[in-house]
Design a protein around this motif. Structure first.
Motif, PDB file in Angstrom:
ATOM      1  N   VAL A   1       0.587  31.702 -51.772  1.00 45.06           N
ATOM      2  CA  VAL A   1      -0.805  31.279 -51.575  1.00 45.06           C
ATOM      3  C   VAL A   1      -1.271  31.557 -50.155  1.00 45.06           C
ATOM      4  CG1 VAL A   1      -2.318  29.252 -51.445  1.00 45.06           C
ATOM      5  CG2 VAL A   1      -0.790  29.547 -53.406  1.00 45.06           C
ATOM      6  N   GLU A   2      -0.426  31.199 -49.163  1.00 48.05           N
ATOM      7  CA  GLU A   2      -0.851  31.352 -47.776  1.00 48.05           C
ATOM      8  C   GLU A   2      -0.901  32.816 -47.338  1.00 48.05           C
ATOM      9  OE1 GLU A   2      -1.241  31.312 -43.520  1.00 48.05           O
ATOM     10  OE2 GLU A   2       0.324  32.323 -44.674  1.00 48.05           O
TER      11      GLU A   2
ATOM     12  N   SER B   1      -9.548  28.831 -45.690  1.00 50.91           N
ATOM     13  CA  SER B   1     -10.682  28.197 -46.350  1.00 50.91           C
ATOM     14  C   SER B   1     -10.261  26.823 -46.868  1.00 50.91           C
ATOM     15  CB  SER B   1     -11.169  29.054 -47.520  1.00 50.91           C
ATOM     16  OG  SER B   1     -10.185  29.109 -48.544  1.00 50.91           O
ATOM     17  N   HIS B   2     -11.231  25.955 -47.085  1.00 54.80           N
ATOM     18  CA  HIS B   2     -10.926  24.573 -47.499  1.00 54.80           C
ATOM     19  C   HIS B   2     -10.111  24.523 -48.798  1.00 54.80           C
ATOM     20  CE1 HIS B   2     -11.429  20.243 -47.412  1.00 54.80           C
ATOM     21  NE2 HIS B   2     -11.844  20.269 -48.663  1.00 54.80           N
ATOM     22  N   PRO B   3     -10.476  25.253 -49.854  1.00 53.36           N
ATOM     23  CA  PRO B   3      -9.669  25.189 -51.086  1.00 53.36           C
ATOM     24  C   PRO B   3      -8.230  25.652 -50.879  1.00 53.36           C
ATOM     25  CG  PRO B   3     -11.822  26.146 -51.542  1.00 53.36           C
ATOM     26  CD  PRO B   3     -11.694  26.058 -50.051  1.00 53.36           C
ATOM     27  N   VAL B   4      -8.043  26.720 -50.094  1.00 54.06           N
ATOM     28  CA  VAL B   4      -6.684  27.216 -49.841  1.00 54.06           C
ATOM     29  C   VAL B   4      -5.878  26.194 -49.044  1.00 54.06           C
ATOM     30  CG1 VAL B   4      -5.321  28.977 -48.647  1.00 54.06           C
ATOM     31  CG2 VAL B   4      -7.331  29.642 -49.983  1.00 54.06           C
TER      32      VAL B   4
ATOM     33  N   LEU C   1       0.904  21.582 -52.384  1.00 46.70           N
ATOM     34  CA  LEU C   1       2.197  22.176 -52.705  1.00 46.70           C
ATOM     35  C   LEU C   1       3.307  21.632 -51.819  1.00 46.70           C
ATOM     36  CD1 LEU C   1       0.979  25.832 -53.258  1.00 46.70           C
ATOM     37  CD2 LEU C   1       2.098  24.405 -54.993  1.00 46.70           C
ATOM     38  N   LEU C   2       3.005  21.392 -50.545  1.00 47.14           N
ATOM     39  CA  LEU C   2       4.021  20.821 -49.658  1.00 47.14           C
ATOM     40  C   LEU C   2       4.283  19.350 -49.989  1.00 47.14           C
ATOM     41  CD1 LEU C   2       3.148  22.517 -46.247  1.00 47.14           C
ATOM     42  CD2 LEU C   2       4.978  23.083 -47.852  1.00 47.14           C
ATOM     43  N   PHE C   3       3.262  18.643 -50.469  1.00 48.92           N
ATOM     44  CA  PHE C   3       3.482  17.277 -50.962  1.00 48.92           C
ATOM     45  C   PHE C   3       4.339  17.310 -52.231  1.00 48.92           C
ATOM     46  CE2 PHE C   3       0.143  14.237 -49.067  1.00 48.92           C
ATOM     47  CZ  PHE C   3       0.246  14.839 -47.825  1.00 48.92           C
ATOM     48  N   LEU C   4       4.085  18.288 -53.103  1.00 49.66           N
ATOM     49  CA  LEU C   4       4.876  18.418 -54.329  1.00 49.66           C
ATOM     50  C   LEU C   4       6.334  18.739 -53.989  1.00 49.66           C
ATOM     51  CD1 LEU C   4       4.713  18.373 -57.432  1.00 49.66           C
ATOM     52  CD2 LEU C   4       4.257  20.850 -57.350  1.00 49.66           C
ATOM     53  N   PHE C   5       6.505  19.512 -52.931  1.00 49.20           N
ATOM     54  CA  PHE C   5       7.870  19.820 -52.473  1.00 49.20           C
ATOM     55  C   PHE C   5       8.636  18.536 -52.163  1.00 49.20           C
ATOM     56  CE2 PHE C   5      10.793  20.308 -48.932  1.00 49.20           C
ATOM     57  CZ  PHE C   5      11.612  21.345 -49.350  1.00 49.20           C
TER      58      PHE C   5
ATOM     59  N   GLY D   1       4.946  33.862 -39.917  1.00 48.93           N
ATOM     60  CA  GLY D   1       4.063  32.972 -40.647  1.00 48.93           C
ATOM     61  C   GLY D   1       4.739  32.384 -41.875  1.00 48.93           C
ATOM     62  N   PHE D   2       3.979  32.245 -42.941  1.00 51.29           N
ATOM     63  CA  PHE D   2       4.484  31.586 -44.149  1.00 51.29           C
ATOM     64  C   PHE D   2       5.447  32.451 -44.952  1.00 51.29           C
ATOM     65  CE2 PHE D   2       1.798  28.215 -43.158  1.00 51.29           C
ATOM     66  CZ  PHE D   2       1.874  27.199 -44.108  1.00 51.29           C
TER      67      PHE D   2
END
Length: 513
Positions: free
Chosen positions: A354-355, A367-370, A377-381, A436-437
């Motif tokens: 995504v990133e 952007s805000h949605p991204v 996703l990091l919370f889901l992790f 980066g990511f």
């Protein structure tokens, strides 16, 4: 008399003393988060002359070196010679001293700040070794997994306190002048709270009965057990099994570090424990704990927004870790390891995609949605990590070693977390800056490998009594062998776990009737 939930006062007391011991993990969780938090303070950066990425990594590394030296060489001996309570208390005192050093380090004196980091590592090495052993040795067999799950929960409590204090400071402390320094100093000095509470409580909780028996203090062991077991039958049965196991270990096995490689089954356990403890920190969670502020700076530009995300993340971390209390003894340790590894791998794979595959705005943010997607996703992790590779690694490690080498083995195993952290966290800031990511693809692959490793090599330990754990790994049954040495003919201990649970249930029913 049991309360409306069917819990006897003795069982409630078990939970209380476990909470005191688990508070040692608050020290770890707070400190792992405090350095992360202060990196977002422009006052901290200016106070220490704008340290570069290598110096940022080095400050983390010196803490880790202190913890490794302490855990490998001092945590076990202190817990064995002075007792589990002393290990927790001394460790907490060192955390108090180091907190003051870090808070009041003179302007530009990064050496004093780093000295505090080293001492806090030493203190945590002592406290974490003693605290995890203490819970494992006093918790009733049938709820050992539930109680030990508090260990990782309290890591999340430490992060929770730290990040919410940091958020409050970011929003309310003066932005300039001498008071501005307290936006990071307040976060650091607040670390005094929990070690003071630990020092105040450890003299009044019972010492481990297993430690007393090892020291030849049978009556003291009986007195400790009487405070944490419901019936006389439970007390005497458990005391006999402890004596049998320790008698065998004293007569047939060394209690020094050499015992870690003399016994094939111990070597096997130690090897597995070293791997899964290192694995805990290379899942990606170790880097998120230390550098989430720098990670989110690639997505958000507001320091207060990043502080709020870290605080909310820590809040959910507590809730997610609590999942271990009802899953670890129901589904077992292996199930949580495997499901957690697969879930974490999926999250890391998606968040990296995504990133890296979405455009970056002119200001350097997303952007805000991204940005929201990445946070989700990091919370889901951490939803997958906390009850599995977070809590269950500590549970499994604290329960698989016999009394004669438990302190040394747990200390060494748990410090492989810091060895892995030392390696990853030293290069991660540079890795993140340059790649980066894309760095998160590495964590996705690691988590898949960890799940595969558990499937093939890690045995289930749910419901196995501590004194009979050796037989699970191909060793001899220390209780049976110790019983032979003591001339005990009654083999009632063979079904100890069931007997203990049954006696507790019968006791509760008797009191109710």
């Amino acid at each position: 008399m049991p309360n409306k939930f069917g819990m006897s006062p003795t069982r409630a007391y078990n939970w209380y003393i476990s909470l005191v011991a688990a508070s040692c993990m608050v020290l770890y969780g707070y400190d792992a988060s405090v350095y992360n938090a202060v990196q977002g303070s422009k006052h901290w950066v200016k106070w220490f002359n704008d340290p570069d990425d290598n110096m940022i990594g080095l400050i983390n590394t010196v803490y880790t070196v202190g913890a490794i030296i302490s855990g490998f060489f001092f945590g076990g001996p202190v817990a064995d010679y002075l007792g589990r309570r002393a290990g927790m208390g001394i460790g907490a005192i060192l955390v108090i001293i180091s907190t003051l050093l870090q808070t009041f380090a003179p302007k530009g004196n990064l050496g004093m700040f780093m000295a505090g980091r080293i001492i806090i590592g030493v203190g945590q090495g002592l406290a974490l070794t003693a605290g995890s052993i203490y819970i494992g040795e006093l918790a009733p067999q049938e709820i050992r997994g539930k109680i030990m799950s508090l260990w990782q929960t309290f890591y999340s409590v430490g992060s929770f306190i730290c990040f919410w204090v940091n958020y409050g400071c970011q929003k309310n402390i003066a932005s300039s002048g001498s008071l501005g320094q307290w936006d990071w100093k307040m976060v650091v000095i607040f670390q005094l709270l929990v070690p003071i509470l630990i020092v105040a409580q450890t003299p009044f909780i019972p010492e481990s009965p297993r430690w007393y028996v090892k020291k030849g203090k049978t009556e003291s062991a009986r007195s400790s057990l009487s405070r944490v077991r419901d019936t006389e039958e439970e007390i005497e049965n458990e005391l006999l099994m402890i004596r049998e196991a320790i008698e065998f270990e004293k007569e047939a096995i060394s209690s020094t570090y050499s015992a870690l490689w003399k016994d094939k089954s111990v070597r096997k356990r130690l090897g597995l424990a070293l791997i899964i403890n290192a694995g805990q920190q290379i899942t990606g969670q170790g880097s998120l704990n230390s550098y989430s502020t720098k990670i989110y700076q690639k997505v958000f530009k507001s320091a207060s927004t990043i502080a709020l995300i870290n605080a909310v993340n820590a809040t959910f971390g507590i809730l997610f870790t609590l999942n271990a209390t009802w899953t670890v003894d129901r589904f077992g340790r292996r199930f949580l390891f495997i499901v957690g590894g697969i879930g974490m791998a999926a999250c890391m794979l998606i968040v990296a995609t995504v990133e890296t595959q979405t455009p970056t705005l002119p200001g350097g943010a997303k952007s805000h949605p991204v940005a929201i997607s990445i946070v989700f996703l990091l919370f889901l992790f951490i939803f997958f990590y906390k009850p599995s590779w977070g809590a269950t690694v500590w549970i499994w490690t604290s329960e698989v070693f016999s009394m004669n080498i438990r302190a040394q083995a747990v200390g060494m195993s748990s410090q492989t977390q810091n060895i892995a952290n030392l390696i990853v966290n030293q290069f991660f800031p540079t890795f993140l800056t340059n790649c980066g990511f894309y760095a998160f693809y590495m964590f996705a692959g690691i988590n898949v490998l960890l799940a595969v490793f558990v499937y093939f090599f890690i045995p289930e330990t749910k419901g196995v009594m501590l004194e009979e754990m050796d037989a699970k790994f191909g060793g001899v049954n220390h209780v049976d062998k110790g019983g032979d040495l003591l001339g005990v003919e009654d083999a009632h201990h063979a079904d100890a776990a069931k007997a203990s649970e049954k006696s507790h249930v019968e006791h509760v029913q008797e009191v109710r009737s």
